[in-house]
Design a protein around this motif. Sequence first.
Motif, PDB file in Angstrom:
ATOM      1  N   ASP A  77       0.829  -1.209   0.000  1.00  0.00           N
ATOM      2  CA  ASP A  77       0.000   0.000   0.000  1.00  0.00           C
ATOM      3  C   ASP A  77       0.861   1.255   0.000  1.00  0.00           C
ATOM      4  O   ASP A  77       1.980   1.260   0.513  1.00  0.00           O
ATOM      5  CB  ASP A  77      -0.952   0.013   1.194  1.00  0.00           C
ATOM      6  N   ARG A  78       0.325   2.300  -0.635  1.00  0.00           N
ATOM      7  CA  ARG A  78       0.944   3.626  -0.648  1.00  0.00           C
ATOM      8  C   ARG A  78      -0.188   4.639  -0.591  1.00  0.00           C
ATOM      9  O   ARG A  78      -1.103   4.610  -1.426  1.00  0.00           O
ATOM     10  CB  ARG A  78       1.786   3.823  -1.916  1.00  0.00           C
ATOM     11  N   SER A  79      -0.163   5.498   0.424  1.00  0.00           N
ATOM     12  CA  SER A  79      -1.279   6.422   0.647  1.00  0.00           C
ATOM     13  C   SER A  79      -1.521   7.345  -0.537  1.00  0.00           C
ATOM     14  O   SER A  79      -2.658   7.722  -0.826  1.00  0.00           O
ATOM     15  CB  SER A  79      -1.030   7.256   1.909  1.00  0.00           C
ATOM     16  N   GLY A  80      -0.472   7.708  -1.271  1.00  0.00           N
ATOM     17  CA  GLY A  80      -0.649   8.597  -2.423  1.00  0.00           C
ATOM     18  C   GLY A  80      -0.978   7.872  -3.701  1.00  0.00           C
ATOM     19  O   GLY A  80      -1.106   8.517  -4.761  1.00  0.00           O
ATOM     20  N   GLY A  81      -1.137   6.557  -3.646  1.00  0.00           N
ATOM     21  CA  GLY A  81      -1.424   5.764  -4.823  1.00  0.00           C
ATOM     22  C   GLY A  81      -0.188   5.018  -5.294  1.00  0.00           C
ATOM     23  O   GLY A  81       0.916   5.566  -5.297  1.00  0.00           O
ATOM     24  N   VAL A  82      -0.367   3.751  -5.663  1.00  0.00           N
ATOM     25  CA  VAL A  82       0.766   2.947  -6.110  1.00  0.00           C
ATOM     26  C   VAL A  82       1.218   3.407  -7.495  1.00  0.00           C
ATOM     27  O   VAL A  82       0.430   3.881  -8.315  1.00  0.00           O
ATOM     28  CB  VAL A  82       0.411   1.448  -6.147  1.00  0.00           C
ATOM     29  N   THR A  83       2.494   3.277  -7.767  1.00  0.00           N
ATOM     30  CA  THR A  83       3.094   3.742  -9.018  1.00  0.00           C
ATOM     31  C   THR A  83       3.388   2.549  -9.926  1.00  0.00           C
ATOM     32  O   THR A  83       3.368   1.392  -9.481  1.00  0.00           O
ATOM     33  CB  THR A  83       4.403   4.482  -8.721  1.00  0.00           C
ATOM     34  N   PRO A  84       3.685   2.817 -11.206  1.00  0.00           N
ATOM     35  CA  PRO A  84       4.104   1.713 -12.094  1.00  0.00           C
ATOM     36  C   PRO A  84       5.318   0.976 -11.549  1.00  0.00           C
ATOM     37  O   PRO A  84       5.421  -0.248 -11.709  1.00  0.00           O
ATOM     38  CB  PRO A  84       4.420   2.438 -13.407  1.00  0.00           C
ATOM     39  N   ALA A  85       6.218   1.696 -10.906  1.00  0.00           N
ATOM     40  CA  ALA A  85       7.386   1.039 -10.318  1.00  0.00           C
ATOM     41  C   ALA A  85       6.965   0.086  -9.200  1.00  0.00           C
ATOM     42  O   ALA A  85       7.582  -0.971  -9.010  1.00  0.00           O
ATOM     43  CB  ALA A  85       8.355   2.087  -9.785  1.00  0.00           C
ATOM     44  N   ASP A  86       5.921   0.464  -8.448  1.00  0.00           N
ATOM     45  CA  ASP A  86       5.412  -0.423  -7.393  1.00  0.00           C
ATOM     46  C   ASP A  86       4.855  -1.711  -7.988  1.00  0.00           C
ATOM     47  O   ASP A  86       5.074  -2.805  -7.455  1.00  0.00           O
ATOM     48  CB  ASP A  86       4.337   0.284  -6.577  1.00  0.00           C
ATOM     49  N   MET A  87       4.115  -1.587  -9.108  1.00  0.00           N
ATOM     50  CA  MET A  87       3.573  -2.778  -9.761  1.00  0.00           C
ATOM     51  C   MET A  87       4.699  -3.669 -10.277  1.00  0.00           C
ATOM     52  O   MET A  87       4.624  -4.898 -10.198  1.00  0.00           O
ATOM     53  CB  MET A  87       2.650  -2.381 -10.907  1.00  0.00           C
ATOM     54  N   THR A  88       5.746  -3.021 -10.802  1.00  0.00           N
ATOM     55  CA  THR A  88       6.899  -3.793 -11.284  1.00  0.00           C
ATOM     56  C   THR A  88       7.537  -4.567 -10.142  1.00  0.00           C
ATOM     57  O   THR A  88       7.908  -5.743 -10.285  1.00  0.00           O
ATOM     58  CB  THR A  88       7.926  -2.854 -11.926  1.00  0.00           C
ATOM     59  N   LYS A  89       7.683  -3.913  -8.998  1.00  0.00           N
ATOM     60  CA  LYS A  89       8.255  -4.595  -7.824  1.00  0.00           C
ATOM     61  C   LYS A  89       7.365  -5.750  -7.392  1.00  0.00           C
ATOM     62  O   LYS A  89       7.858  -6.844  -7.062  1.00  0.00           O
ATOM     63  CB  LYS A  89       8.433  -3.617  -6.663  1.00  0.00           C
ATOM     64  N   ALA A  90       6.044  -5.549  -7.366  1.00  0.00           N
ATOM     65  CA  ALA A  90       5.126  -6.596  -6.935  1.00  0.00           C
ATOM     66  C   ALA A  90       5.220  -7.814  -7.852  1.00  0.00           C
ATOM     67  O   ALA A  90       5.175  -8.959  -7.392  1.00  0.00           O
ATOM     68  CB  ALA A  90       3.699  -6.067  -6.890  1.00  0.00           C
ATOM     69  N   ARG A  91       5.359  -7.556  -9.194  1.00  0.00           N
ATOM     70  CA  ARG A  91       5.512  -8.678 -10.130  1.00  0.00           C
ATOM     71  C   ARG A  91       6.823  -9.416  -9.879  1.00  0.00           C
ATOM     72  O   ARG A  91       6.875 -10.658  -9.902  1.00  0.00           O
ATOM     73  CB  ARG A  91       5.442  -8.169 -11.566  1.00  0.00           C
ATOM     74  N   ALA A  92       7.891  -8.663  -9.654  1.00  0.00           N
ATOM     75  CA  ALA A  92       9.198  -9.286  -9.391  1.00  0.00           C
ATOM     76  C   ALA A  92       9.156 -10.084  -8.091  1.00  0.00           C
ATOM     77  O   ALA A  92       9.735 -11.185  -8.000  1.00  0.00           O
ATOM     78  CB  ALA A  92      10.274  -8.208  -9.322  1.00  0.00           C
ATOM     79  N   ASP A  93       8.467  -9.547  -7.076  1.00  0.00           N
ATOM     80  CA  ASP A  93       8.344 -10.276  -5.811  1.00  0.00           C
ATOM     81  C   ASP A  93       7.584 -11.579  -6.012  1.00  0.00           C
ATOM     82  O   ASP A  93       7.946 -12.620  -5.432  1.00  0.00           O
ATOM     83  CB  ASP A  93       7.627  -9.411  -4.774  1.00  0.00           C
ATOM     84  N   ALA A  94       6.512 -11.541  -6.830  1.00  0.00           N
ATOM     85  CA  ALA A  94       5.721 -12.746  -7.075  1.00  0.00           C
ATOM     86  C   ALA A  94       6.585 -13.843  -7.695  1.00  0.00           C
ATOM     87  O   ALA A  94       6.460 -15.026  -7.345  1.00  0.00           O
ATOM     88  CB  ALA A  94       4.526 -12.425  -7.962  1.00  0.00           C
ATOM     89  N   GLU A  95       7.450 -13.450  -8.613  1.00  0.00           N
ATOM     90  CA  GLU A  95       8.361 -14.427  -9.211  1.00  0.00           C
ATOM     91  C   GLU A  95       9.342 -14.949  -8.167  1.00  0.00           C
ATOM     92  O   GLU A  95       9.669 -16.140  -8.142  1.00  0.00           O
ATOM     93  CB  GLU A  95       9.121 -13.787 -10.378  1.00  0.00           C
ATOM     94  N   ALA A  96       9.839 -14.047  -7.305  1.00  0.00           N
ATOM     95  CA  ALA A  96      10.786 -14.456  -6.272  1.00  0.00           C
ATOM     96  C   ALA A  96      10.121 -15.384  -5.258  1.00  0.00           C
ATOM     97  O   ALA A  96      10.762 -16.313  -4.738  1.00  0.00           O
ATOM     98  CB  ALA A  96      11.360 -13.231  -5.576  1.00  0.00           C
TER      99      ALA A  96
END
Length: 709
Positions: A77-96
């Motif tokens: 979560d990010r109070s100001g809204g998640v960014t494209p970089a956040d989505m990229t990190k979430a995808r990379a974490d899912a793979e990890a």
Amino acid sequence: MVRKLTSLPSGRVASWVVLALWAALLVPALMLAGRLGDVEQNDNSAWLPGNAESTKVVERAGRFQPADTLPAIVVYDRSGGVTPADMTKARADAEAFKGIENVVGQPQGPVRSQDGKAIQTVVQVRKDKTGWEGIGKVVDAMTEVGEARTNGLGFHVTGPAGHASDSVKAFAGGGGLTAITAAVVVVILLLTYRSPVLPVLPLLTAGGALVTAEAVIYLLAKHAGLTVNKQTGFILTVLVFGAATDYALLLTSRYREELRRHEDRHEAMAEALRRSGPAIVASAATVAVSLMLLMLATLNSTQGLGPACAVGILVGLLAMVTLMPALLVVCGRWIFWPVRPSYGSADATEEGVWRRVGTAVSGRPRLVWIGTALALGVMATGALGFEAGGLSSKDQFTGKPQTAVGEEIQARHFPAGSGDPLYVVTRAAAAEKVRTALSGVPGVADVSPPVTKGGEALILGELRDDPSSTAATRTVERARTAVHRIEGADARVGGNTAIILDTQEAAARDSEVIIPIVLVVVFLVLTLLLRAIVAPLLLMATVVLSFGAALGVSALVFDHVFHFAGAEASFPLLTFVFLVALGIDYNIFLVTRVREEALLHGTRRAALTGLSATGGVITSAGLVLAGTFAAMASLPLVFAAELGFAVAFGVLLDTLIVRSVLVTALTLDVGRWMWWPSRLFRRPDAPHPPAGRPEHLEPALTGEQGGGR
């Protein structure tokens, strides 16, 4: 025969043999006790009986997915809204996450919330033979991945796997609980014995009893199918320390007195065992029998808790009538330093506070017992409306661990039930009908298309509410009603929420069945012990009234002081069994002494003698037991805090008010009718107790005040 048995642990040679046998026993016991965690079953599905609907779903759903998996819900979560970089990190974490041991299948997501402020990924975690500990390691590994390079992005693991991980961390304080319990026992024993050395012996004996009990329980769980869990472990710790120390207080008290009457300490111990043994054995037997009745429960967790705790009580009894006497005899009189009981010294039977209490009660006993009973009844009214309907995942902790924080974030940004659906198993031919019926159930947000295999179909239903909430369990009830109506479907509803519901229903059934049986069995034990009917009836009534008062006060404290959200479904039954069994414990110590005195001096005079002679040691025993249960509050779990408070308060209430005031007043008022229809009832009784000190104050069972002076 009795004299021969009691002389065994007190003999000059036999005492050393007893010590050697215990030393030989403790070596393998230490190794086995350390493996108790290997046989624990901490997932709720393992606690349910085989005929529970959710259990049947687990069995039938095994062909679609592994039955031993739990979802870990990862929330960013990010109070100001998640960014494209956040989505990229979430995808990379899912793979990890897929590379972490015991993570199975393909992660679902990441999915951005509709408000754009959070991301969710659902990961399936396999539960291996290490149970919750293994899940905790997986969650720790996921957290290490997720918290790397966040750049202000919040990360939490919640859901059933997150809850299991935080529960492991909470129970990891078990070693601290043992230390706190031991410290409480030491402090109370120091105040009671007023000796810096003597408390070491009951502490060592209780510790040996705990280790031995854990070893026996491990063997039963490993080879006899006994169900144990983390809850069993911490309850066993406080129960063994508390009960075993109580028995030590009674024995040591009598031994101190006999040392004044016998020049030979071995003879003194043999006499102390002969005198105090019947009360100690009767007490332990009553508690053990009451606990064994928990085997009638349908919940495997409650069913296993009964024999496990009964083993603890019986091993504690064995240690206190063998190991403790041997240690005392081997150490000699110096162990009581600085006030050693020398041969021929004065007998300091308690004449102080408890004699004064008895005198005050004897003035108007009927008014006293009626007033006390009414006061306890008023306290019991606090239990009106008290419901033990279970606790949601986030409400099970006294603090706010990461799973609770993550659950709140998930509920703000996603459907509360996402990631932890209902599992509906049905025959493939009726799958569409079942799906349609499930879609129309209020509280079900979404229904997946059926997955069929081998004539069976699996349908997932997403809940609108928190899966561990009361609203969600009501949805399960409605869903079951809807799908059960479909003829020929053989549809069953399961999942984690259904497991919670089945657990609550099983616990309610267990309370309704076991509580009356416990009352009947304890009454029969008292009848055999006292050889009367009236006294057991009155004692049972006082203990039940004490339980009601303790529950009423506890309910008010939980709601208005601690602000707990509720109580676990098994809380009323466990509280009842512990308080009734332990409450009767102290009544046995008192009334057994009163009966023996009544044989010589009449019932009314015996009531005062029994109270003054046993008041100190029973009070000390009550303080020890209350202190050990209160130590459970050191665990950051609502269930532990509630059970610890209720039992500790109930024991103090029973020790200080019910036994000393209510039972004594009833005995004074009823007089010889207490022993009806035994021969003792036929003996004439003095109309009023003597105003002065009774001539006969020689303790017959429990001795003076806790060996305090």
